[in-house]
Design a protein around this motif. Sequence first.
Motif, PDB file in Angstrom:
ATOM      1  N   UNK A  71       0.815  -1.213   0.000  1.00 28.67           N
ATOM      2  CA  UNK A  71       0.000   0.000   0.000  1.00 28.67           C
ATOM      3  C   UNK A  71       0.853   1.268   0.000  1.00 28.67           C
ATOM      4  N   UNK A  72       2.056   1.189   0.578  1.00 26.63           N
ATOM      5  CA  UNK A  72       2.957   2.351   0.517  1.00 26.63           C
ATOM      6  C   UNK A  72       3.390   2.625  -0.922  1.00 26.63           C
ATOM      7  N   UNK A  73       3.640   1.554  -1.693  1.00 32.91           N
ATOM      8  CA  UNK A  73       3.998   1.742  -3.106  1.00 32.91           C
ATOM      9  C   UNK A  73       2.805   2.313  -3.894  1.00 32.91           C
ATOM     10  N   UNK A  74       1.607   1.829  -3.573  1.00 31.09           N
ATOM     11  CA  UNK A  74       0.415   2.386  -4.224  1.00 31.09           C
ATOM     12  C   UNK A  74       0.280   3.873  -3.904  1.00 31.09           C
ATOM     13  N   UNK A  75       0.538   4.212  -2.636  1.00 35.52           N
ATOM     14  CA  UNK A  75       0.466   5.615  -2.234  1.00 35.52           C
ATOM     15  C   UNK A  75       1.486   6.461  -3.000  1.00 35.52           C
ATOM     16  N   UNK A  76       2.692   5.937  -3.204  1.00 35.12           N
ATOM     17  CA  UNK A  76       3.722   6.686  -3.930  1.00 35.12           C
ATOM     18  C   UNK A  76       3.259   7.012  -5.345  1.00 35.12           C
ATOM     19  N   UNK A  77       2.601   6.049  -6.001  1.00 35.81           N
ATOM     20  CA  UNK A  77       2.105   6.305  -7.353  1.00 35.81           C
ATOM     21  C   UNK A  77       1.008   7.361  -7.371  1.00 35.81           C
ATOM     22  N   UNK A  78       0.081   7.251  -6.412  1.00 38.29           N
ATOM     23  CA  UNK A  78      -0.997   8.242  -6.345  1.00 38.29           C
ATOM     24  C   UNK A  78      -0.432   9.628  -6.050  1.00 38.29           C
ATOM     25  N   UNK A  79       0.526   9.688  -5.098  1.00 37.15           N
ATOM     26  CA  UNK A  79       1.105  10.981  -4.710  1.00 37.15           C
ATOM     27  C   UNK A  79       1.851  11.618  -5.879  1.00 37.15           C
ATOM     28  N   UNK A  80       2.567  10.815  -6.676  1.00 41.19           N
ATOM     29  CA  UNK A  80       3.290  11.363  -7.837  1.00 41.19           C
ATOM     30  C   UNK A  80       2.309  11.929  -8.865  1.00 41.19           C
ATOM     31  N   UNK A  81       1.200  11.219  -9.086  1.00 40.01           N
ATOM     32  CA  UNK A  81       0.185  11.700 -10.017  1.00 40.01           C
ATOM     33  C   UNK A  81      -0.400  13.029  -9.536  1.00 40.01           C
ATOM     34  N   UNK A  82      -0.762  13.087  -8.253  1.00 41.46           N
ATOM     35  CA  UNK A  82      -1.348  14.318  -7.710  1.00 41.46           C
ATOM     36  C   UNK A  82      -0.354  15.468  -7.718  1.00 41.46           C
TER      37      UNK A  82
END
Length: 452
Positions: A71-82
């Motif tokens: 989930x931390x890796x998923x968060x990193x992808x979402x954060x980069x997009x935002x």
Amino acid sequence: MKADTDALWPQVRSMARAFWKSPARNRLIFLGGGLATVIALTAFGQMWLNAWNQPFYDSLARKDMDGFIHQLWVFAGIAFLLLTLNVSQTWLNQSTKVKLREGLVRDLLDDWLQGRRAFRLAFNSEIGVNPDQRIHEDARHLSELTTDLGIGLLQASLLLATFIGVLWGLSRGIVLHIDGQVLAIPGYMVWCALLYAGIASLLSWKVGSPLVRLNALRYAREADLRFNLVRVSEHMEGIALHGGEADERDRLSSDLDRVLGIMRRIVGAVTGLTWITAGYGWFTLVAPILVAAPGYFHGNLSFGELMMAVGAFIQVQQALRWFIDNVSAIADWRATLLRVSSFREGLQAMDRLGEGRGRIDFAPSTDRQVILSGLEVASPAGAISLSQPEVVIEPGQHLLIIGDSGTGKTVFFRAIAGLWPWGKGRIGLPPDDDLQDREGDGVMFLPRHPYI
């Protein structure tokens, strides 16, 4: 002032018509479309981030290390997009401000510097006082406020449309226990969010609405102070020669006192508004948990679903609190819009000035004479005329016109120069071709402040 501030929609329509005719229109529409796209993608990303709350917090509750790392890796992808979307939105935001100001100022300049409009406005309306303030500072401020408030409103609207459905669905897991009765309210958290934000919005506008009038007064007082500072700077040599420093200091101090008086009233109004907005912000930290707590303690919400519901509630609140957070800015925008739109409408009204009044007849004279025949100049102080009904001035002849102070000599000379056409009678001046054929002959009008 109240009648002007109540006419919001006519002012908005007037500025919208100016926008539609502006050469900057297509560029602004392109930038607006880009902003709308970026904001929509940001809302999608935030919805994705909110959905991420459930598996992330559930992995914490289960002490699932592998799920936690994933989930931390998923968060990193979402954060980069935002983050990418935020940077893009900032660029589009700033570019829109620049282009909007360009279109607005060019429109005002075109209207202002047309066919003696600026001169007539300055002597026929309070709106014509300090036009530099309205074209420079007010136009800049209006462009920036319109962009920021417009983008904020669009972002809040998309957030609300995105998350209100999520919050409605999560409300199904929340039940209330009242006196042994089980009560399930469809969309329970949605109604709580609407009620909470509605009360705060009503209180905010009630407390903050005086800022519209106070901001308009402040800008007018600031313009007076700035104008007099420039005047003193331009006439510094004469002031020094005649020892006028003390008088000018007293005059500027009086202007400053008026500015500070309005600013103190604004301080009081903003302070009162802060009690509402800041109190709302602090209570919002616990409000979603209090609203969702029955579903967690007495319903079937997991800890991850609780945090997801809290996140959705916060997003809905952020959308609904746009008005609460921007009451002061909206009041400032209303005041600035009033100044800019009234200035623009005042300029256009100069073309209709004096409708129904008589006009002086201007006609070429013969033999290079200046002829004033039956001339009466209409002025706010009354009709102005010479003691002789007809005056003929030959080339090279000297003539002195005298009169008591305040009798309208300045307006009279402006009428001869063609700047003030209202009245009756006839003014004959040498024709233009006669001025061109004889070097040194003709009529020259010298204003109070020479212009080369």
